[in-house]
Design a protein around this motif. Structure first.
Motif, mmCIF file in Angstrom:
data_model
loop_
_atom_site.group_PDB
_atom_site.id
_atom_site.type_symbol
_atom_site.label_atom_id
_atom_site.label_comp_id
_atom_site.label_asym_id
_atom_site.label_seq_id
_atom_site.Cartn_x
_atom_site.Cartn_y
_atom_site.Cartn_z
ATOM 1 N N THR A 164 0.838 -1.198 0.000
ATOM 2 C CA THR A 164 0.000 0.000 0.000
ATOM 3 C C THR A 164 0.869 1.242 0.000
ATOM 4 O O THR A 164 2.038 1.210 0.385
ATOM 5 C CB THR A 164 -0.918 0.025 1.240
ATOM 6 N N GLY A 165 0.273 2.353 -0.427
ATOM 7 C CA GLY A 165 0.984 3.623 -0.413
ATOM 8 C C GLY A 165 1.651 3.934 -1.733
ATOM 9 O O GLY A 165 1.615 3.141 -2.691
ATOM 10 N N PRO A 166 2.309 5.112 -1.835
ATOM 11 C CA PRO A 166 2.964 5.527 -3.080
ATOM 12 C C PRO A 166 4.050 4.537 -3.504
ATOM 13 O O PRO A 166 4.708 3.913 -2.664
ATOM 14 C CB PRO A 166 3.566 6.890 -2.708
ATOM 15 N N ALA A 167 4.259 4.424 -4.799
ATOM 16 C CA ALA A 167 5.213 3.453 -5.341
ATOM 17 C C ALA A 167 6.622 3.706 -4.828
ATOM 18 O O ALA A 167 7.354 2.765 -4.489
ATOM 19 C CB ALA A 167 5.181 3.492 -6.865
ATOM 20 N N ARG A 168 7.029 4.977 -4.759
ATOM 21 C CA ARG A 168 8.390 5.274 -4.306
ATOM 22 C C ARG A 168 8.591 4.833 -2.855
ATOM 23 O O ARG A 168 9.634 4.263 -2.512
ATOM 24 C CB ARG A 168 8.676 6.773 -4.453
ATOM 25 N N ARG A 169 7.600 5.092 -2.025
ATOM 26 C CA ARG A 169 7.730 4.681 -0.623
ATOM 27 C C ARG A 169 7.805 3.162 -0.507
ATOM 28 O O ARG A 169 8.589 2.628 0.283
ATOM 29 C CB ARG A 169 6.552 5.202 0.200
ATOM 30 N N ARG A 170 7.001 2.462 -1.292
ATOM 31 C CA ARG A 170 7.044 0.997 -1.249
ATOM 32 C C ARG A 170 8.414 0.479 -1.639
ATOM 33 O O ARG A 170 8.944 -0.459 -1.031
ATOM 34 C CB ARG A 170 5.974 0.415 -2.173
ATOM 35 N N LEU A 171 9.029 1.077 -2.651
ATOM 36 C CA LEU A 171 10.358 0.638 -3.078
ATOM 37 C C LEU A 171 11.396 0.935 -2.006
ATOM 38 O O LEU A 171 12.272 0.110 -1.726
ATOM 39 C CB LEU A 171 10.736 1.320 -4.396
ATOM 40 N N LEU A 172 11.317 2.089 -1.384
ATOM 41 C CA LEU A 172 12.258 2.419 -0.315
ATOM 42 C C LEU A 172 12.120 1.441 0.851
ATOM 43 O O LEU A 172 13.123 1.011 1.443
ATOM 44 C CB LEU A 172 12.034 3.853 0.162
ATOM 45 N N ARG A 173 10.890 1.094 1.195
ATOM 46 C CA ARG A 173 10.684 0.139 2.273
ATOM 47 C C ARG A 173 11.220 -1.243 1.900
ATOM 48 O O ARG A 173 11.749 -1.968 2.755
ATOM 49 C CB ARG A 173 9.191 0.049 2.607
ATOM 50 N N LEU A 174 11.096 -1.621 0.628
ATOM 51 C CA LEU A 174 11.669 -2.883 0.181
ATOM 52 C C LEU A 174 13.184 -2.872 0.329
ATOM 53 O O LEU A 174 13.782 -3.844 0.803
ATOM 54 C CB LEU A 174 11.280 -3.159 -1.273
ATOM 55 N N LEU A 175 13.820 -1.785 -0.085
ATOM 56 C CA LEU A 175 15.275 -1.699 0.045
ATOM 57 C C LEU A 175 15.701 -1.775 1.507
ATOM 58 O O LEU A 175 16.717 -2.401 1.841
ATOM 59 C CB LEU A 175 15.785 -0.398 -0.590
ATOM 60 N N LEU A 176 14.920 -1.147 2.373
ATOM 61 C CA LEU A 176 15.216 -1.235 3.799
ATOM 62 C C LEU A 176 15.110 -2.686 4.269
ATOM 63 O O LEU A 176 15.960 -3.164 5.047
ATOM 64 C CB LEU A 176 14.255 -0.345 4.583
ATOM 65 N N LEU A 178 15.530 -5.357 2.424
ATOM 66 C CA LEU A 178 16.647 -6.115 1.850
ATOM 67 C C LEU A 178 17.948 -5.831 2.591
ATOM 68 O O LEU A 178 18.825 -6.698 2.666
ATOM 69 C CB LEU A 178 16.796 -5.776 0.368
ATOM 70 N N SER A 179 18.078 -4.623 3.144
ATOM 71 C CA SER A 179 19.304 -4.289 3.881
ATOM 72 C C SER A 179 19.455 -5.153 5.122
ATOM 73 O O SER A 179 20.574 -5.354 5.613
ATOM 74 C CB SER A 179 19.309 -2.807 4.261
ATOM 75 N N GLU A 180 18.359 -5.684 5.639
ATOM 76 C CA GLU A 180 18.414 -6.569 6.800
ATOM 77 C C GLU A 180 19.059 -7.899 6.451
ATOM 78 O O GLU A 180 19.462 -8.651 7.353
ATOM 79 C CB GLU A 180 17.008 -6.798 7.348
ATOM 80 N N HIS A 181 19.138 -8.205 5.160
ATOM 81 C CA HIS A 181 19.728 -9.464 4.703
ATOM 82 C C HIS A 181 21.014 -9.222 3.914
ATOM 83 O O HIS A 181 21.386 -10.045 3.072
ATOM 84 C CB HIS A 181 18.721 -10.215 3.827
ATOM 85 N N ALA A 182 21.689 -8.115 4.177
ATOM 86 C CA ALA A 182 22.931 -7.802 3.469
ATOM 87 C C ALA A 182 23.999 -8.848 3.787
ATOM 88 O O ALA A 182 24.021 -9.434 4.878
ATOM 89 C CB ALA A 182 23.420 -6.410 3.847
ATOM 90 N N ALA A 236 21.359 7.987 3.220
ATOM 91 C CA ALA A 236 20.534 8.518 2.135
ATOM 92 C C ALA A 236 19.184 7.808 2.079
ATOM 93 O O ALA A 236 18.153 8.438 1.791
ATOM 94 C CB ALA A 236 21.280 8.373 0.806
ATOM 95 N N LEU A 237 19.178 6.502 2.356
ATOM 96 C CA LEU A 237 17.923 5.750 2.361
ATOM 97 C C LEU A 237 16.998 6.248 3.465
ATOM 98 O O LEU A 237 15.798 6.460 3.240
ATOM 99 C CB LEU A 237 18.215 4.264 2.539
ATOM 100 N N GLN A 238 17.533 6.447 4.661
ATOM 101 C CA GLN A 238 16.713 6.932 5.760
ATOM 102 C C GLN A 238 16.184 8.346 5.479
ATOM 103 O O GLN A 238 15.030 8.669 5.806
ATOM 104 C CB GLN A 238 17.524 6.924 7.060
ATOM 105 N N LYS A 239 17.010 9.193 4.875
ATOM 106 C CA LYS A 239 16.579 10.547 4.524
ATOM 107 C C LYS A 239 15.429 10.503 3.527
ATOM 108 O O LYS A 239 14.436 11.243 3.661
ATOM 109 C CB LYS A 239 17.754 11.327 3.952
ATOM 110 N N ALA A 240 15.545 9.624 2.524
ATOM 111 C CA ALA A 240 14.488 9.502 1.524
ATOM 112 C C ALA A 240 13.207 8.970 2.155
ATOM 113 O O ALA A 240 12.110 9.421 1.803
ATOM 114 C CB ALA A 240 14.967 8.568 0.399
ATOM 115 N N LEU A 241 13.326 8.038 3.088
ATOM 116 C CA LEU A 241 12.138 7.511 3.762
ATOM 117 C C LEU A 241 11.459 8.576 4.606
ATOM 118 O O LEU A 241 10.230 8.691 4.629
ATOM 119 C CB LEU A 241 12.527 6.317 4.639
ATOM 120 N N ARG A 242 12.261 9.391 5.318
ATOM 121 C CA ARG A 242 11.665 10.459 6.132
ATOM 122 C C ARG A 242 10.930 11.457 5.266
ATOM 123 O O ARG A 242 9.851 11.952 5.628
ATOM 124 C CB ARG A 242 12.761 11.154 6.938
#
Length: 247
Positions: A164-176, A178-182, A236-242
């Motif tokens: 749910t939500g805007p496409a950009r936010r969904r992608l940022l949340r996905l990257l976040l 994925l970062s948990e499995h770096a 940069a990821l956290q800044k974009a999410l905020r």
């Protein structure tokens, strides 16, 4: 491609090669059998298969009989299903230490197709072994319940954050996510554009456009090789999410 070896897990003295391997296993304490005491381990009289899958190899198919559960020792697994309209959807991910294939514990078919995203190492644990151990007085039944809850929480979070939500936010949340499995080098598995679409319910064109924008902004740096990996700038990821959350 799948590679398999049999691993006997009889409890033996520390000089035995398998005893040494189990002691050195990096996910031993967080894996399912980390809940067993010595008496529980002494009751094990079967074999666990150690499996290695190449990227895009199928771990198990949707609808097949669930005869075993699996502990993810290394790598990342995705779960796919096809809608009634024929659209492919990726409904969640599992990483190191996770238990997958829990449907087998209820003697049900697997609900989704499990596919390796990266090189994956698994322990295949027969359902009959779990049934035997769960009849005891140990902590295994509670550990199984906790892992069911973890899987349920992960599915609910996936829907809340990525569907749910805007496409950009969904992608940022996905990257976040994925970062948990770096990997130890800090690189993440980078899905193909069509896989991003299957995860986030967006078109390939939208996924490609957003990825290009994040690369220009310095949030994401794709690997130059064909390894399907990328590196994230966490700040940069956290800044974009905020920025998305405050919009």
């Amino acid at each position: 491609m799948l590679r398999m070896t049999g691993i006997a897990i009889y409890r033996q003295d520390d000089r035995h090669p398998q005893a040494q391997a189990c002691a050195a296993c990096e996910v031993r304490s967080s894996a399912l059998f980390g809940a067993l005491d010595d008496a529980g381990l002494d009751r094990i009289h079967t074999h666990i298969a150690s499996l290695t899958f190449d990227p895009d190899a199928t771990v198990y198919d949707r609808g097949t009989a669930g005869l075993a559960v699996y502990t993810v020792r290394a790598g990342l697994v995705r779960f796919e299903r096809t809608t009634e309209r024929g659209d492919r959807r990726i409904v969640r991910l599992a990483g190191r230490g996770d238990l997958i294939g829990q449907e087998a514990l209820l003697q049900r078919p697997y609900a989704d197709e499990a596919v390796a995203c990266t090189p994956v190492q698994l322990c295949r644990i027969p359902r009959t072994l779990i049934d035997e151990l769960a009849r005891g007085e140990g902590t295994l039944p509670r550990e199984l319940m906790l892992r069911w809850q973890v899987a349920l929480d992960a599915a609910e979070t996936w829907v809340a954050d990525l569907s749910t939500g805007p496409a950009r936010r969904r992608l940022l949340r996905l990257l976040l996510r994925l970062s948990e499995h770096a990997d130890p080098g800090g690189q993440i598995w980078m899905p193909r554009r069509e896989e991003i679409g299957a995860m986030l319910d967006m078109t390939v064109e939208t996924a490609s456009r957003l990825i290009s924008a994040l690369r220009r902004e310095g949030v994401l740096e794709l690997a130059r090789s064909r390894s399907r990996s990328a590196r994230l700038d966490a700040a940069a990821l956290q800044k974009a999410l905020r920025a998305e959350d405050s919009a």
